[in-house]
Structure formats: C-alpha cells, structure tokens
Enzyme design. Structure first.
Site, PDB file in Angstrom:
ATOM      1  N   ARG A  15       0.900  -1.116  -0.014  1.00  0.00           N
ATOM      2  CA  ARG A  15       0.010  -0.103  -0.024  1.00  0.00           C
ATOM      3  C   ARG A  15       0.746   1.296  -0.023  1.00  0.00           C
ATOM      4  O   ARG A  15       2.191   1.134   0.346  1.00  0.00           O
ATOM      5  CB  ARG A  15      -0.908   0.023   1.150  1.00  0.00           C
ATOM      6  CG  ARG A  15      -2.149  -0.986   1.120  1.00  0.00           C
ATOM      7  CD  ARG A  15      -2.728  -0.928   2.637  1.00  0.00           C
ATOM      8  NE  ARG A  15      -1.960  -1.708   3.576  1.00  0.00           N
ATOM      9  CZ  ARG A  15      -2.302  -1.683   4.805  1.00  0.00           C
ATOM     10  NH1 ARG A  15      -3.573  -1.477   5.165  1.00  0.00           N
ATOM     11  NH2 ARG A  15      -1.602  -2.381   5.744  1.00  0.00           N
ATOM     12  N   LYS A  74       1.723   2.076   7.514  1.00  0.00           N
ATOM     13  CA  LYS A  74       1.984   1.428   8.750  1.00  0.00           C
ATOM     14  C   LYS A  74       3.059   2.258   9.549  1.00  0.00           C
ATOM     15  O   LYS A  74       3.662   3.075   9.017  1.00  0.00           O
ATOM     16  CB  LYS A  74       2.422   0.061   8.171  1.00  0.00           C
ATOM     17  CG  LYS A  74       1.349  -0.759   7.718  1.00  0.00           C
ATOM     18  CD  LYS A  74       0.368  -0.914   8.737  1.00  0.00           C
ATOM     19  CE  LYS A  74       0.497  -2.021   9.947  1.00  0.00           C
ATOM     20  NZ  LYS A  74      -0.412  -2.060  10.828  1.00  0.00           N
ATOM     21  N   TYR A  93      -1.193   4.601  10.690  1.00  0.00           N
ATOM     22  CA  TYR A  93      -1.562   3.342  11.823  1.00  0.00           C
ATOM     23  C   TYR A  93      -0.359   3.357  12.682  1.00  0.00           C
ATOM     24  O   TYR A  93       0.673   3.131  12.164  1.00  0.00           O
ATOM     25  CB  TYR A  93      -1.803   2.147  10.920  1.00  0.00           C
ATOM     26  CG  TYR A  93      -3.197   2.075  10.360  1.00  0.00           C
ATOM     27  CD1 TYR A  93      -4.329   2.341  11.076  1.00  0.00           C
ATOM     28  CD2 TYR A  93      -3.441   1.940   9.043  1.00  0.00           C
ATOM     29  CE1 TYR A  93      -5.691   2.341  10.500  1.00  0.00           C
ATOM     30  CE2 TYR A  93      -4.537   1.935   8.349  1.00  0.00           C
ATOM     31  CZ  TYR A  93      -5.587   2.173   8.977  1.00  0.00           C
ATOM     32  OH  TYR A  93      -6.784   2.207   8.345  1.00  0.00           O
ATOM     33  N   HIS A  95      -0.724   1.831  16.454  1.00  0.00           N
ATOM     34  CA  HIS A  95      -0.970   0.580  17.264  1.00  0.00           C
ATOM     35  C   HIS A  95      -0.123   0.784  18.448  1.00  0.00           C
ATOM     36  O   HIS A  95       0.548  -0.255  18.650  1.00  0.00           O
ATOM     37  CB  HIS A  95      -1.150  -0.556  16.539  1.00  0.00           C
ATOM     38  CG  HIS A  95      -2.107  -0.780  15.439  1.00  0.00           C
ATOM     39  ND1 HIS A  95      -3.451  -1.040  15.817  1.00  0.00           N
ATOM     40  CD2 HIS A  95      -1.994  -0.735  14.180  1.00  0.00           C
ATOM     41  CE1 HIS A  95      -4.017  -1.028  14.568  1.00  0.00           C
ATOM     42  NE2 HIS A  95      -3.407  -0.629  13.500  1.00  0.00           N
ATOM     43  N   GLU A 117      -5.909   4.841  13.520  1.00  0.00           N
ATOM     44  CA  GLU A 117      -7.190   3.725  14.422  1.00  0.00           C
ATOM     45  C   GLU A 117      -7.690   4.412  15.649  1.00  0.00           C
ATOM     46  O   GLU A 117      -8.448   3.971  15.823  1.00  0.00           O
ATOM     47  CB  GLU A 117      -6.306   2.479  14.756  1.00  0.00           C
ATOM     48  CG  GLU A 117      -5.374   2.673  15.824  1.00  0.00           C
ATOM     49  CD  GLU A 117      -3.987   3.040  15.460  1.00  0.00           C
ATOM     50  OE1 GLU A 117      -3.094   3.101  16.584  1.00  0.00           O
ATOM     51  OE2 GLU A 117      -3.757   3.554  14.274  1.00  0.00           O
ATOM     52  N   ASP A 269      -2.289  -6.796  15.748  1.00  0.00           N
ATOM     53  CA  ASP A 269      -1.498  -5.465  15.751  1.00  0.00           C
ATOM     54  C   ASP A 269      -1.742  -4.615  17.066  1.00  0.00           C
ATOM     55  O   ASP A 269      -1.121  -3.644  17.518  1.00  0.00           O
ATOM     56  CB  ASP A 269      -1.686  -4.708  14.610  1.00  0.00           C
ATOM     57  CG  ASP A 269      -3.130  -4.399  14.268  1.00  0.00           C
ATOM     58  OD1 ASP A 269      -4.168  -4.617  14.996  1.00  0.00           O
ATOM     59  OD2 ASP A 269      -3.496  -4.023  13.186  1.00  0.00           O
TER      60      ASP A 269
END
Length: 375
Positions: A15, A74, A93, A95, A117, A269
């Site tokens: 991505r 990410k 993202y 996490h 998120e 994750d």
C-alpha cells in the site's frame, strides 16, 4: 506545507499513503509533495504518475527528513523512527498500545504522531479504521477457510459442506466492522457461523440483517470456551479504542480445538485477543501450536494493496488537507475526531488508552493546547 509520502517497509506491504490524485489536489493548493521513489508501484501507481500529478520523487532520507507532515500506512520501523525530528507530524496507523519501544522513540523524537486507528467520531465510529477493518474482516475468513485445506496444514474441511455432509463451524469474536465482514464471508460460503459480542444491540442488528441465519451470543468466558472448542475456524475481531486487545481466547481453549483447526487474529497488531497468537508476516504467515494453525499477519490489507489504498485514502485525505491548510494545532482544535487521533505530542502520550496500556503518564491534549495559548 511540505508533505512526505515514504515507501512502506513492512514485509510485502504494497500500500501507499497517498494516490496521485491526492498529490494533484495538494499541489494545486500550493503544497509541496515529496514521494519516495517506488512508493506506489505495489498499488499500481508508477513514479511517473506521481510526477505528472506534481510530486517530487526523492530518496528515502529526503522523504523522511524534509517534510513537515509525513503520510504513511503502517508504523515506522526502528531505522525510520531514527530519521524523525522534533516538530514533524506523523500521520499513519500506529497501534502503540502493543508497541512500547516505538512509543518511546516517538516521544524521544519530539514528533506529533496521529494514529488513524484512534480517530473517532462522536457516534463512536472509527472512520479511518473502518475501511481497512472491512478488508481485514473479509480476508480473515477467506484466508482462514483456505488454511483449513489439508495441503495448507488444516484438517481438510470445506466449510460449506456438500449434501449429506455437515458444514464447518466459524466463530467470530467481536461484532464490529471486522466481525461483521468476517461473518458476511463465512455466511456466504455456507458455513455454520456464530458471533460473540458484549453489545446486545449490535448482536440484534446482526441477527436481523442475516435473517437469523447465524448464532449470536453474549461474549463471556463460558460461551467463548464452548464455541472455540467446537469451531473449525476462529476469527479474533476485537478492538478497544487505543488500548491493547484483551485476551479472550486462552491457550487452554486453543489446545482443546481439533487438530488442523485454524485461528486468525485480526487484533494481533493491538496485541491479539487469542493468547497463543504472535505477529507473523506475509512471507511466513502461519505457525502451528497445539496442532492448530495460527495466522497472525499484522498488515493483512497489504495483500490487496490496490483496493486497500483507494479505500484508505478516501478517508485519510480530508484530514490531510485540514492539517496541510491550517497546521496540525489548528486542525486538532477544530476537529474533535482528529483530536482523538493524537497519540504522541512532542514528548507526551496524549491518548489515554495508549498511556494506560503502556503504564506511562497520560497528558490530556487539551492541557497542552491550553499551555500553548498561555504563552
């Protein structure tokens, strides 16, 4: 504003944080967009498409060091985190509840880190998490039923069965966006599907839209234990805002499953809701414990990057425009949803769930913003 789009570095993560169309809109608004060479190739966007849209193609070092705003998919790895500098805004993202080392590095770097998120609307929805949750939920069942094939290490089961043969049982833990999409695929394949959640209104909704053709149970230890041990495929689909996922499926439950059964934990994750799960990669996605096949890839949507990139950027781009046009401080003041996305703010953890999960001090973002007003 100078905006950077680095190339993703996780294993088989194809991505990209922005499409050429997004670059064009930003460039026409007077912003400078720096895209790392090769960043979009995996999603079908060659460098030439970004250049034609007005981007400047740059090296890894420049993509990380020069921008004021970094847009990714990410979380950064150790080396990338070392390239960050104070005052930069990282939008991706993260996490962090399951990544104490990364949280520490981001605090030390003095950056402002906003996590996709934890952006949350007033109705409780997670607008940027939702599209990737839809993809991950559908993939979880799709991949899980494939792993049930004997040649993939599973028990050799067709979940939909055939006339004269029982169907397979799929249990989905969590009835949110991931869960409903996992249920949708399992139901379409003809499996015997059960879903658990603590939200009875949500369970009623699922029961209605699937016309009662699945089991909906309140999520407690007894129901989880009974369904897990009876299931051929278990999908973990639990998410709690900013916090580490609770362990709902114990090792004893997994050990009681039939050999060749499969568990897929989409919550991996966030630490995972299945006790025996640990993160894996697309290159080495599974392992076997207690005779059960475990799948713990933490970037599942990266396997379908074209679909995922379009779906993700549909939701991230309005926030990117807001940050670019008025600056991050004004953007979070004006948008309460985006404000909840802030995890790290120049050395402080400003997301309560992340701070609690990591056992570190929590500083309300409002307090930091008020202190800036007082200067």
């Amino acid at each position: 504003m100078r905006i950077g789009v680095p190339r993703e570095s996780k294993d088989q993560e194809f991505r990209v944080g922005m499409t050429p169309d997004g670059v064009r809109v930003l460039a026409q608004a007077g912003h400078e967009v720096l895209v790392e060479a090769g960043a979009g190739e995996g999603s079908g966007f060659p460098d030439a498409a970004f250049e034609a849209a007005g981007a400047r193609m740059v090296s890894t070092g420049v993509a990380w060091s020069e921008p004021e705003l970094l847009v990714k998919v990410k979380e950064p790895n150790r080396e990338e985190a070392g390239l960050l500098s104070a005052g930069q805004v990282l939008f991706t993202y993260l996490h962090l509840a399951a990544e104490p080392e990364l949280a520490e590095r981001l605090c030390e770097a003095g950056v402002i880190a906003i996590a996709y998120e934890t952006i949350q609307n007033s109705d409780g929805a997670f607008p940027v998490l939702a599209p990737m949750s839809e993809v991950a939920g559908r993939l979880a069942t799709q991949i899980g039923v494939t792993l049930l094939q004997k040649n993939r290490g599973g028990k050799g089961l067709l979940v939909g069965g055939v006339p004269g043969v029982m169907r397979g049982r799929i249990t989905v833990i969590g009835a949110g966006v991931v869960g409903i999409n996992a249920v949708r695929v399992g139901h379409a394949l003809g499996a015997d599907v059960a879903v658990l959640d603590v939200d009875l209104a949500r369970l009623t909704y699922l029961y209605d839209i699937f016309r009662g053709e699945l089991d909906t149970l309140y999520s407690n230890r007894a129901n989880i234990a009974r369904l897990v041990t009876e299931s051929d495929l278990v999908v973990g689909a639990v998410y709690i805002h900013g916090r580490r996922a609770p362990t709902l499926v114990t090792e004893d439950m997994v050990a009681a499953m039939d050999p060749g059964s499969v568990v897929v934990d989409v919550a991996v994750d966030q630490g995972g809701c299945i006790e025996t799960i640990h993160p894996t990669t697309h290159s080495d996605p599974t392992y076997i414990k207690h005779g059960v096949v475990h799948y713990g890839v933490a970037n599942m949507p990266g396997a379908v990057p074209r679909t995922s990139t379009f779906a993700l950027t549909n939701t991230t781009f309005p926030y990117i425009e807001r940050i670019a046009s008025g600056g991050v401080e004004q953007a979070v003041r004006d948008d309460s949803s985006l404000r909840l996305g802030a995890n790290v703010w120049q050395g402080h953890l400003v997301c309560e769930g992340v701070a609690e999960s990591l056992g570190r001090p929590y500083v309300p973002l409002e307090r930091l913003l008020d202190s800036l007003d007082a200067l």
